[in-house]
Design a protein around this motif. Structure first.
Motif, PDB file in Angstrom:
ATOM      1  N   GLN A  63       9.432   9.397   6.802  1.00 45.89           N
ATOM      2  CA  GLN A  63       9.001   8.618   7.962  1.00 45.89           C
ATOM      3  C   GLN A  63       8.231   7.389   7.500  1.00 45.89           C
ATOM      4  OE1 GLN A  63       7.153  11.581  10.343  1.00 45.89           O
ATOM      5  NE2 GLN A  63       5.428  11.898   8.969  1.00 45.89           N
ATOM      6  N   TYR A  68      -3.282   2.742  12.796  1.00 45.57           N
ATOM      7  CA  TYR A  68      -3.852   2.046  13.945  1.00 45.57           C
ATOM      8  C   TYR A  68      -5.156   1.413  13.482  1.00 45.57           C
ATOM      9  CZ  TYR A  68      -0.456   4.645  16.656  1.00 45.57           C
ATOM     10  OH  TYR A  68       0.719   5.167  17.135  1.00 45.57           O
ATOM     11  N   GLU A 105      -2.721  10.979  33.458  1.00 46.11           N
ATOM     12  CA  GLU A 105      -4.062  10.679  33.961  1.00 46.11           C
ATOM     13  C   GLU A 105      -4.785   9.683  33.077  1.00 46.11           C
ATOM     14  OE1 GLU A 105      -5.470  14.739  34.380  1.00 46.11           O
ATOM     15  OE2 GLU A 105      -3.704  14.939  35.617  1.00 46.11           O
TER      16      GLU A 105
ATOM     17  N   ILE B  82       5.910  14.776  37.188  1.00 45.63           N
ATOM     18  CA  ILE B  82       4.608  14.438  37.761  1.00 45.63           C
ATOM     19  C   ILE B  82       4.884  14.006  39.189  1.00 45.63           C
ATOM     20  CG2 ILE B  82       2.692  12.797  37.659  1.00 45.63           C
ATOM     21  CD1 ILE B  82       3.234  12.469  34.681  1.00 45.63           C
ATOM     22  N   HIS B 168      10.573   8.991  23.143  1.00 45.55           N
ATOM     23  CA  HIS B 168       9.931   7.683  22.984  1.00 45.55           C
ATOM     24  C   HIS B 168      10.614   6.935  21.839  1.00 45.55           C
ATOM     25  CE1 HIS B 168       6.800   4.666  22.454  1.00 45.55           C
ATOM     26  NE2 HIS B 168       6.291   5.056  23.614  1.00 45.55           N
ATOM     27  N   ASP B 170       9.443   5.176  19.649  1.00 47.13           N
ATOM     28  CA  ASP B 170       8.709   5.257  18.386  1.00 47.13           C
ATOM     29  C   ASP B 170       9.337   6.256  17.426  1.00 47.13           C
ATOM     30  OD1 ASP B 170       6.923   3.337  19.049  1.00 47.13           O
ATOM     31  OD2 ASP B 170       5.182   4.646  19.258  1.00 47.13           O
ATOM     32  N   ASN B 172      12.030   6.147  16.252  1.00 46.37           N
ATOM     33  CA  ASN B 172      12.782   5.390  15.250  1.00 46.37           C
ATOM     34  C   ASN B 172      12.027   5.261  13.932  1.00 46.37           C
ATOM     35  OD1 ASN B 172      15.204   4.928  16.528  1.00 46.37           O
ATOM     36  ND2 ASN B 172      14.572   2.986  17.432  1.00 46.37           N
ATOM     37  N   ARG B 245      -4.191  16.462  24.286  1.00 47.37           N
ATOM     38  CA  ARG B 245      -4.211  16.135  25.709  1.00 47.37           C
ATOM     39  C   ARG B 245      -3.171  16.943  26.487  1.00 47.37           C
ATOM     40  NH1 ARG B 245      -1.825  10.306  27.562  1.00 47.37           N
ATOM     41  NH2 ARG B 245      -1.804  10.768  29.779  1.00 47.37           N
ATOM     42  N   THR B 252      -1.213  16.337  35.118  1.00 48.84           N
ATOM     43  CA  THR B 252      -0.089  15.408  34.968  1.00 48.84           C
ATOM     44  C   THR B 252       0.021  14.917  33.523  1.00 48.84           C
ATOM     45  OG1 THR B 252      -1.462  13.526  35.592  1.00 48.84           O
ATOM     46  CG2 THR B 252      -0.279  14.637  37.366  1.00 48.84           C
ATOM     47  N   ASP B 253      -0.905  15.353  32.658  1.00 49.76           N
ATOM     48  CA  ASP B 253      -0.785  15.062  31.229  1.00 49.76           C
ATOM     49  C   ASP B 253       0.123  16.069  30.535  1.00 49.76           C
ATOM     50  OD1 ASP B 253      -2.448  12.895  31.373  1.00 49.76           O
ATOM     51  OD2 ASP B 253      -4.238  13.962  30.710  1.00 49.76           O
ATOM     52  N   GLU B 257       6.805  12.142  26.540  1.00 51.37           N
ATOM     53  CA  GLU B 257       8.006  11.792  25.781  1.00 51.37           C
ATOM     54  C   GLU B 257       7.753  12.127  24.323  1.00 51.37           C
ATOM     55  OE1 GLU B 257       9.732   7.958  28.209  1.00 51.37           O
ATOM     56  OE2 GLU B 257       8.085   7.637  26.826  1.00 51.37           O
ATOM     57  N   ARG B 261       3.294   9.379  17.319  1.00 47.47           N
ATOM     58  CA  ARG B 261       2.446   9.899  16.228  1.00 47.47           C
ATOM     59  C   ARG B 261       0.991   9.506  16.403  1.00 47.47           C
ATOM     60  NH1 ARG B 261       5.492   7.124  11.473  1.00 47.47           N
ATOM     61  NH2 ARG B 261       4.180   8.277  10.045  1.00 47.47           N
ATOM     62  N   LYS B 262       0.582   9.185  17.630  1.00 45.13           N
ATOM     63  CA  LYS B 262      -0.776   8.707  17.849  1.00 45.13           C
ATOM     64  C   LYS B 262      -1.662   9.827  18.382  1.00 45.13           C
ATOM     65  CE  LYS B 262      -3.272   4.879  19.916  1.00 45.13           C
ATOM     66  NZ  LYS B 262      -3.237   3.762  20.844  1.00 45.13           N
ATOM     67  N   LEU B 275       7.394  14.592  11.547  1.00 45.27           N
ATOM     68  CA  LEU B 275       7.605  14.824  12.978  1.00 45.27           C
ATOM     69  C   LEU B 275       8.761  15.794  13.181  1.00 45.27           C
ATOM     70  CD1 LEU B 275       7.319  12.211  15.755  1.00 45.27           C
ATOM     71  CD2 LEU B 275       9.160  13.865  15.862  1.00 45.27           C
ATOM     72  N   TRP B 283      -0.342  15.403  22.255  1.00 48.09           N
ATOM     73  CA  TRP B 283       0.430  14.763  23.320  1.00 48.09           C
ATOM     74  C   TRP B 283       1.356  13.694  22.752  1.00 48.09           C
ATOM     75  CZ3 TRP B 283       1.299  10.015  25.522  1.00 48.09           C
ATOM     76  CH2 TRP B 283       1.753   9.991  26.846  1.00 48.09           C
TER      77      TRP B 283
END
Lengths: 146, 331
Positions: A63, A68, A105, B82, B168, B170, B172, B245, B252-253, B257, B261-262, B275, B283
């Protein structure tokens, strides 16, 4: 039979040698620490997503190295383990500062980038860096005006 | 039949009886043999227990998938991941399908036009439901208690299942160069949230085929963070903050998708590791279960499958998307 112990020991040896190979799930690459900073008009860019896209085959990893930026615009790349850096080789660097967007949320930075669009795509970004063995301190990445 | 020497001495009658009982060595040998037998049997027992838990988990997913289908039967559509943001009340799919899985008594007092963390829903959402809990998750009956700047806290009993809303782009960053997804690809999941182009989820929208699309998967152990079997306890006060999360079963969390990776708190660092299934329960990442070597999935046709950690990521993407024109094959 004098020849019996030899095949037996060979068999045991093969099994012992084969075990670690069979257990290693993924091919791991050697990574070197990569740190840097993202600036826009000499101001640090916080919460930006920095991705290193490999250009040379030596840089190919399962990967892409990712980071960030913090409040000072600083980042340290992660490929497989936290802050492990990136494999050796040439990279194109993309920098995105995604616009906040409500998902569920919470507000997540997942909208279109607030930086110039050319920095968001590996084909158009002018940012390049070669990761070498050892510590890599990337010169400040200037990503143009917002 | 010859007896051991000590035993024969113990059984001899008459005045000559001098020694009885077992010697220390004999006792040690017996204890060692018993210990050996236990050591041999224990892994087998543990494996049998895990197999039972995995089967219970598969049953939960089956019940939930059938509930989605009963909802579809009644309303001619699956629920949204949701609730519609243009209408009042933030709730996920769970209170919408619970009436169809014999939880009418639980949701009888539930008001779908009110946010899940606000009364009267608040006290109902505190109910621990075995239906949404995987028995393999080490810590059962967890509670999400997220502090808010304006009270009350977002508090509710946690679940281990979620509806993947799609993939998502991401992802890729992780897919091989020859398997990259196009920016224009339709990456919506079977149970998608409301969008202008997606006002409802119909069975007919699953053009990849109901048998080739994932409806429900596992993301177990939230709101603690789990990364490859290592637990990082949920923590809202330290720096960095630690949170996977989307724990509460009504939040609704819950849906997301896959492919990101955040971490919830960026300072906690990007999600390390490869991954895929069972890498992290954070999340937006992927699927996470406590079953050795894989996770359970409910497909949109109501069947339940176990996919291993080695499942090819492109195949997983094909399974999560409902209409990308690539019915997953070769699984």
């Amino acid at each position: 039979m004098p020849s019996a112990p030899l095949p037996t020991s060979l068999l045991v040896g093969a099994v012992l040698l084969g075990l670690p190979v069979g257990c290693s799930r993924k091919v791991t690459v050697t990574c070197y620490s990569v740190r840097g900073r993202v600036l826009s008009a000499a101001e640090p860019v916080a919460e930006a997503m920095v991705v290193f896209h490999p250009l040379s085959s030596s840089a190919e990893a399962p990967q892409k190295p990712l980071a960030y930026t913090d409040a000072e615009g600083q980042f340290a790349l992660t490929t497989d383990k936290p802050n492990d850096g990136a494999p050796e080789g040439e990279y194109a660097i993309t920098v995105e500062l995604r616009a906040p967007r409500q998902i569920g949320e919470e507000t997540v930075r997942d909208g279109p980038s607030q930086l110039p669009a050319k920095y968001a795509r590996p084909e158009t970004t002018p940012l390049r860096y070669r990761v070498v063995p050892g510590m890599n301190d990337v010169p400040p990445l200037a990503v143009g005006p917002r | 039949m010859p007896y051991p020497r000590g035993l024969r001495v113990a059984c001899r009658r008459g005045p000559a009886r001098t020694v009885h009982g077992f010697t220390l060595v004999e006792l040690l040998v017996v204890i060692a043999i018993i210990g050996l037998l236990i050591a041999l049997l224990l892994p087998a027992v543990q494996a049998a227990r895990e197999a039972a838990r995995r089967s219970q988990c598969a049953n939960n997913l089956k019940q939930l998938a059938l509930a989605f289908h009963n909802h579809e039967e009644t309303y001619k559509q699956f629920p949204l991941a949701i609730s519609d943001p243009n209408k009042p009340g933030k709730n996920n799919w769970a209170p919408f399908v619970f009436p169809f899985v014999e939880q009418q008594t639980l949701v009888a007092g539930y008001n779908l036009t009110i946010d899940w963390w606000v009364e009267p829903n608040r006290s109902l959402v505190a109910t621990q439901l075995p239906l949404v809990q995987c028995p393999s998750t080490p810590e059962q009956n967890r509670v999400q208690d997220k502090p808010e700047t304006t009270p009350p806290n977002k508090t509710g009993a946690c679940g281990d299942y979620f509806t993947p809303a799609g993939v998502h782009l991401d992802i890729n960053q992780v897919l091989p160069a020859d398997q990259q997804l196009a920016a224009t690809a339709d990456l919506r999941g079977v149970i998608r949230w409301y969008e202008a182009r997606n006002p409802q989820n119909r069975a007919a929208d699953v053009t990849d085929g109901l048998s080739n699309s994932i409806m429900l998967g596992e993301c177990a152990g939230r709101e603690d963070v789990w990364r490859r079997g290592t637990r990082y306890a949920n923590d809202f006060t330290s720096a960095p903050k630690v949170r996977a999360r989307g724990g509460a079963w009504a939040t609704t969390d819950n849906p997301y998708e896959i492919g990101q990776r955040k971490a919830w708190d960026t300072a906690f660092g990007p999600i390390p590791g490869q991954l895929g299934i069972n890498n992290s329960n954070e999340w937006g990442h992927c699927f996470y279960a406590f079953h050795p070597s894989g996770a359970n999935f409910a497909l949109a046709d109501g069947s339940v499958r176990f996919l291993t950690e080695q499942t090819n990521l492109s195949a997983l993407v094909a399974l999560v998307t409902r209409s990308a024109g690539e019915p997953a094959s070769g699984l």
